[in-house]
Design a protein around this motif. Sequence first.
Motif, short mmCIF file in Angstrom:
data_model
loop_
_atom_site.label_atom_id
_atom_site.label_comp_id
_atom_site.label_asym_id
_atom_site.label_seq_id
_atom_site.Cartn_x
_atom_site.Cartn_y
_atom_site.Cartn_z
N ASP A 1 5.49 9.34 -4.47
CA ASP A 1 6.03 7.98 -4.33
C ASP A 1 5.26 7.19 -3.29
OD1 ASP A 1 7.91 8.46 -6.26
OD2 ASP A 1 9.59 8.73 -4.86
N VAL A 2 5.00 7.81 -2.15
CA VAL A 2 4.26 7.13 -1.09
C VAL A 2 2.84 6.82 -1.54
CG1 VAL A 2 3.22 7.49 1.19
CG2 VAL A 2 5.64 7.98 0.83
N ALA B 1 1.56 2.87 -1.89
CA ALA B 1 0.52 2.37 -0.98
C ALA B 1 -0.88 2.41 -1.59
CB ALA B 1 0.53 3.18 0.31
N LYS B 2 -1.00 2.96 -2.80
CA LYS B 2 -2.31 3.09 -3.47
C LYS B 2 -3.29 3.87 -2.57
CE LYS B 2 -1.72 -1.11 -6.24
NZ LYS B 2 -0.32 -1.35 -5.82
N ILE B 3 -2.83 5.02 -2.12
CA ILE B 3 -3.60 5.85 -1.18
C ILE B 3 -4.65 6.66 -1.93
CG2 ILE B 3 -3.47 7.80 0.42
CD1 ILE B 3 -0.64 6.82 1.14
N PHE C 1 7.94 7.45 4.22
CA PHE C 1 8.47 6.28 3.52
C PHE C 1 7.43 5.19 3.55
CE2 PHE C 1 10.78 2.21 3.52
CZ PHE C 1 11.43 2.31 2.30
N MET C 2 7.36 4.40 2.48
CA MET C 2 6.31 3.39 2.39
C MET C 2 6.89 2.07 1.89
SD MET C 2 3.18 2.73 3.01
CE MET C 2 2.66 4.39 3.43
N TYR C 3 6.29 0.96 2.36
CA TYR C 3 6.71 -0.39 2.00
C TYR C 3 5.75 -0.95 0.95
CZ TYR C 3 9.73 0.01 6.05
OH TYR C 3 10.68 0.43 6.94
#
Length: 687
Positions: free
Chosen positions: A188-189, A193-195, A215-217
Amino acid sequence: MWSKRLYLTIVASFFLHADARSHVPRPHHYARSLHARDYVTESTVGDSYDFIIAGGGLAGLVIASRLSEDPDTTVLVLEAGESGDAEKDSIDPPAGTYYNSLVGTSYDWQHRTTEQDKAGGRSLPWPRGKVLGGSTAINGMYYVRPSEIEVEAWKGMLDSNADAATWGWDNLLKAMKKSETFTPPTSDVQTTAKIQFEASSYGTNGPLHVTYPGFMYSVVGDWTPSLEAAGIGSAADPAGGKNFGGFVSTLSINPGNWTRSYSKSAYIDPLPPRKNLHILVSATVTRIVFGDKNTAGDHVASGVEFATSASGAKKVVKVNKEVIVTGGALGSPNVLMHSGVGPKDVLDAAGVPVVVDLPGVGQHLQDHLAAPVVWESKVETAGDIQTSGSDFSKQPATMSFVNSAIAYINASTLFGDSAELERRVAAALDSSVQTVPSKSNEVIEGYKAIYGASQKFLTQAVGQIELLLSINSPKAITIQAALQHPFSQGRVYIDSKSAFDPIVIDPQYFSHPADLAIMREGIKLARRIGQTEPMRSALGAETFPGPDVSTDGQIEDWLQGAVSTEFHPQATCSMLPKSLGGVVNAKLQVYGLANVRVADSSVFPLSFSAHLAAPTFGLAEEAADILKAFYKAPEPTNSDSFDPPSSPSETDEPDNNGASAILASSGTLVTMALAGMVTTAMASLFY
């Protein structure tokens, strides 16, 4: 209307030192006894040790942990600050670095610079951790490596011998990987965040935990697409030596419990009791004591003197093998100079007897300068959730969020024609030499060497500006621009015989006009990213500096009053040939001393486009290996080696953490009245 209070809140939290407050010990369950880690007191410290480590910060604790793997080797760490155990609720939650900071308390050295003529005449704060773990206990936890180009340039500045190869990219990468255990982000993170990352570039069995927030926004996911729309590509493998472009960086966080991972929690807390490793807190090193010279004419350290207060009695502990100075960019030159090792004019003026006249101590000081552009936010930010006080805001995964969307931007992206910029920088060398705060030919030649290496970076894929996205303030989104390769160099020095008096810090910000020009273009690029979709849709009106600051001249005037440190000082005990104002050789040995080494961020002679934790962990690991090889220490037994969890679910204890470091001091007296005129004459080259 832009509120000064709101601005200070945003800048303070963004630069990772909100909530300056007086330290009040907290009598709760986190206040644990020290005996489990073999902490000692002033009355129980031993008479002698094989190794005495002056500074219990990032590097000091790494080296202490590694050297004490040999049960027959005795190690003492002397740390001026407290253990930090009483403040675990401030140290452990990653987001606490914004909302419950220890900066401004007794856990912070609370350094300040001298008044900076080119930065609005201001005296700028330089927070540094005064606690076991050093600044890794209070910093922003960014785990960002430098580029291979920069590290190889550093190696190229050293004397050509086998020792120099130790500091090439391949070796440093191996050492950084040795320090870490990497855990990929949750799906999900990563999606939000497109990591992008390459797991093979990280370590798998080290003490320090490296991962992403729990957790990511959603707005973080707008970062790399906005950069790409503005013509700035993504860095697919920023840990592998090519950090140019945009990415979401790793952080030193333990995903098993979402706590800060730093040098104490990573390298000390998980250890079984070691009777050969002693740590003494609240003990300020006042000087290294020297005995006779050896046959080569080098001074031999016989012990280390310390005191618990300025008025307290001083005590000397004998050293059998070596003293390792790990006070960082401020603390290490401070220890050397108070020990009589440094520029003679500085020592004479401070009333300290000269043991070794070493002009480079405290010189070559470089620091990353930063300034923010702030907009109103149309989306929910981490600051909004924090101020809500909801149960969700207090969850460990929520509190693990730390800003880490960044980008390294080269000169051609900023200026279009980087070759022209390089030409102007080259033409300014003769004039800029006049700003060097030393009369030593060695230091001046070192300035030229560092200048030349930094000049080459202007036409390479090396970051000149770091852009950093911040969403930790309520109702605001910030993009910071930070200078990565300053051509301005300063110094640190002592002006008193007392090691308890503050060190003098003069970074000479903007003494070279190229720095101001590069930062100006960085601010303009930050604004352009904020006006590019999809980021644009998340932003409202620009509130700081605001639309009234638009021309090049207005931006430069504003910058001089708005910049602050990015907390990355280095180079004050540079690893360079002595002929270039170096302080240590490639084996970290201090010139003129038989058994004293410096091993921390103060030895990096070139500024990196990176945060300093990752390379300093690597340097400390390499330093321990150098010492072990020199004394032929055996490898650790399996029963006493680190065994980090293979997945987050395998640990729930709050003691397995990890992170970064800091400190510095020293200099050379010289009249700088000419510097202002020289800088003015140079400035026209960069408009």
